[in-house]
Design a protein around this motif. Structure first.
Motif, mmCIF file in Angstrom:
data_model
loop_
_atom_site.group_PDB
_atom_site.id
_atom_site.type_symbol
_atom_site.label_atom_id
_atom_site.label_comp_id
_atom_site.label_asym_id
_atom_site.label_seq_id
_atom_site.Cartn_x
_atom_site.Cartn_y
_atom_site.Cartn_z
ATOM 1 N N LEU A 6 0.850 -1.205 0.000
ATOM 2 C CA LEU A 6 0.000 0.000 0.000
ATOM 3 C C LEU A 6 0.883 1.252 0.000
ATOM 4 N N PHE A 7 1.915 1.250 0.865
ATOM 5 C CA PHE A 7 2.816 2.405 0.935
ATOM 6 C C PHE A 7 3.528 2.612 -0.405
ATOM 7 N N GLU A 8 3.930 1.507 -1.021
ATOM 8 C CA GLU A 8 4.612 1.565 -2.319
ATOM 9 C C GLU A 8 3.698 2.194 -3.383
ATOM 10 N N GLU A 9 2.438 1.786 -3.382
ATOM 11 C CA GLU A 9 1.479 2.332 -4.361
ATOM 12 C C GLU A 9 1.215 3.812 -4.088
ATOM 13 N N MET A 10 1.199 4.163 -2.804
ATOM 14 C CA MET A 10 0.998 5.582 -2.444
ATOM 15 C C MET A 10 2.133 6.426 -3.022
ATOM 16 N N ALA A 11 3.363 5.960 -2.805
ATOM 17 C CA ALA A 11 4.526 6.711 -3.317
ATOM 18 C C ALA A 11 4.434 6.828 -4.840
ATOM 19 N N GLN A 12 4.050 5.725 -5.470
ATOM 20 C CA GLN A 12 3.971 5.709 -6.933
ATOM 21 C C GLN A 12 2.903 6.682 -7.447
ATOM 22 N N SER A 13 1.793 6.797 -6.722
ATOM 23 C CA SER A 13 0.715 7.709 -7.162
ATOM 24 C C SER A 13 1.207 9.161 -7.157
ATOM 25 N N ILE A 14 2.086 9.484 -6.196
ATOM 26 C CA ILE A 14 2.631 10.852 -6.143
ATOM 27 C C ILE A 14 3.651 11.044 -7.270
ATOM 28 N N GLU A 18 -0.803 11.333 -9.899
ATOM 29 C CA GLU A 18 -2.185 10.859 -10.059
ATOM 30 C C GLU A 18 -2.995 11.218 -8.811
ATOM 31 N N ALA A 19 -3.644 12.378 -8.839
ATOM 32 C CA ALA A 19 -4.367 12.847 -7.646
ATOM 33 C C ALA A 19 -5.521 11.900 -7.278
ATOM 34 N N ALA A 22 -4.120 8.805 -5.676
ATOM 35 C CA ALA A 22 -3.588 9.123 -4.341
ATOM 36 C C ALA A 22 -4.735 9.225 -3.333
ATOM 37 N N ALA A 23 -5.831 9.908 -3.741
ATOM 38 C CA ALA A 23 -6.985 10.057 -2.837
ATOM 39 C C ALA A 23 -7.618 8.694 -2.563
ATOM 40 N N ASP A 24 -7.729 7.844 -3.599
ATOM 41 C CA ASP A 24 -8.307 6.500 -3.409
ATOM 42 C C ASP A 24 -7.468 5.676 -2.431
ATOM 43 N N LEU A 25 -6.157 5.764 -2.582
ATOM 44 C CA LEU A 25 -5.272 5.001 -1.685
ATOM 45 C C LEU A 25 -5.368 5.527 -0.256
ATOM 46 N N ALA A 26 -5.529 6.846 -0.127
ATOM 47 C CA ALA A 26 -5.697 7.426 1.214
ATOM 48 C C ALA A 26 -6.990 6.901 1.837
ATOM 49 N N ARG A 27 -8.053 6.841 1.031
ATOM 50 C CA ARG A 27 -9.337 6.312 1.541
ATOM 51 C C ARG A 27 -9.191 4.854 1.953
ATOM 52 N N GLN A 28 -8.448 4.103 1.130
ATOM 53 C CA GLN A 28 -8.223 2.689 1.447
ATOM 54 C C GLN A 28 -7.490 2.558 2.783
ATOM 55 N N LEU A 67 2.148 18.524 -10.560
ATOM 56 C CA LEU A 67 1.202 17.407 -10.464
ATOM 57 C C LEU A 67 1.437 16.581 -9.196
ATOM 58 N N ALA A 68 2.714 16.384 -8.857
ATOM 59 C CA ALA A 68 3.032 15.627 -7.635
ATOM 60 C C ALA A 68 2.506 16.379 -6.408
ATOM 61 N N GLY A 69 2.678 17.700 -6.412
ATOM 62 C CA GLY A 69 2.170 18.518 -5.304
ATOM 63 C C GLY A 69 0.660 18.415 -5.190
ATOM 64 N N GLU A 70 -0.029 18.431 -6.329
ATOM 65 C CA GLU A 70 -1.500 18.323 -6.322
ATOM 66 C C GLU A 70 -1.931 16.952 -5.796
ATOM 67 N N ALA A 71 -1.219 15.910 -6.223
ATOM 68 C CA ALA A 71 -1.563 14.548 -5.769
ATOM 69 C C ALA A 71 -1.371 14.448 -4.254
ATOM 70 N N MET A 72 -0.296 15.056 -3.771
ATOM 71 C CA MET A 72 0.002 15.056 -2.327
ATOM 72 C C MET A 72 -1.136 15.745 -1.561
ATOM 73 N N LYS A 73 -1.597 16.873 -2.092
ATOM 74 C CA LYS A 73 -2.669 17.609 -1.418
ATOM 75 C C LYS A 73 -3.971 16.805 -1.418
ATOM 76 N N ALA A 74 -4.229 16.089 -2.535
ATOM 77 C CA ALA A 74 -5.455 15.282 -2.626
ATOM 78 C C ALA A 74 -5.444 14.184 -1.563
#
Ligand code: HCB
Length: 216
Positions: A6-14, A18-19, A22-28, A67-74
């Motif tokens: 999960l952590f690996e996918e989170m890093a990859q989304s940033i 991919e905002a 990133a938000a979906d993984l945060a919800r998960q 884009l990475a910053g936006e994904a992080m904020k999401a």
């Protein structure tokens, strides 16, 4: 899913900026009961650190940084209410004024510090980014703050942290308010050099430091 995956996918989304992902993984993470700060520090932050490094060696460019910053904020927007909820019933330890230094528009880390401080029982006035020194001083006076947190992510804006300390001295407020600095280029030595009271390496350590500084 395994926590490491999960952590690996989170890093990859940033890294991929991919905002939505990133938000979906945060919800998960919330659904699976992962501590929100652990998700940020071990999942999303390694992604943004990677992007920062690739940017510095010119393997990534400004649009990817944005884009990475936006994904992080999401991702943080999903996790923020969780952090607030878990700290909601704590007593008030003190009043904090937070700002990104004049000229600096990086707000992700500062906002995270603000969220963690309010979740940990501080009253937080977040003045946002690119904040003039006088605005910080005026707010300290207005709300009778116990602590000021000044964030700087650029070597060129770190001087704004020193200016805040100097302006607090000049206005006669320095005796009543502690100053905590943070941001990637800052160090404990820098904090000492400019006459600040401490350096917060990350949000969790900023909270610990804030508690110490206000005697909570
Ligand atoms: Co930006 N940028 N950026 N950037 N950016 C950095 C900071 C570089 C280090 C990237 C690099 O070259 N390796 C670099 C600075 C180099 C330097 O000065 N030595 C850089 C640059 C050069 C720039 C521009 C000049 C690029 C350009 O336009 N050519 C430009 C400057 C704009 C400006 O401010 N005037 C710029 C713009 C951007 C955005 C807008 C695209 C975007 C910000 C989006 C936003 O914030 N809304 C961005 C981003 C995302 C970054 C990186 C990749 C990540 C920053 C981040 O959010 N980190 C960063 C590289 C990096 O730092 N790894 C890169 C994640 C958070 C959680 O960590 O360190 O911010 P944090 O906060 C921590 C910690 O420091 C502490 O707690 C926080 C939470 O754990 N903390 C405090 C922070 N503040 C605190 C205050 C306290 O009182 C206590 C603790």
């Amino acid at each position: 899913m395994q926590r490491e995956d999960l952590f690996e996918e989170m890093a990859q989304s940033i890294i991929e900026g991919e905002a939505d992902a990133a938000a979906d993984l945060a919800r998960q993470a919330v659904e699976e009961g992962v501590d929100p700060l652990e998700a940020i520090d071990q999942g999303f932050v390694p992604g943004i650190d990677h992007v920062g490094h690739e940017f510095s060696v010119e393997n990534m460019f400004l649009p990817e940084l944005v884009l990475a910053g936006e994904a992080m904020k999401a991702a943080i927007a999903v996790l923020e209410p969780e952090m607030q909820r878990t700290g909601a019933e704590r007593e008030i330890h003190g009043t904090v004024v937070l700002a990104a230094a004049h000229g600096d528009i990086h707000d992700i880390g500062k906002s995270l510090v603000g969220t963690m401080l309010s979740a940990s029982g501080f009253r937080v006035f977040d003045l946002g980014v690119d904040v003039p020194v006088e605005t910080v001083v005026d707010k300290v006076r207005e709300v009778n703050a116990d602590l000021v947190g000044v964030s700087a992510l650029l070597t060129t804006t770190m001087t704004g942290q020193r200016e805040v300390v100097e302006a607090l001295v000049a206005s006669g407020l320095r005796e009543q308010v502690k100053v905590m600095v943070g941001g990637a280029p800052c160090t404990p030595e820098w904090a000492t050099e400019i006459g600040a009271d401490g350096f917060g390496e990350d949000a969790a350590r900023a909270v610990t430091l804030a508690r110490e500084l206000v005697g909570a």
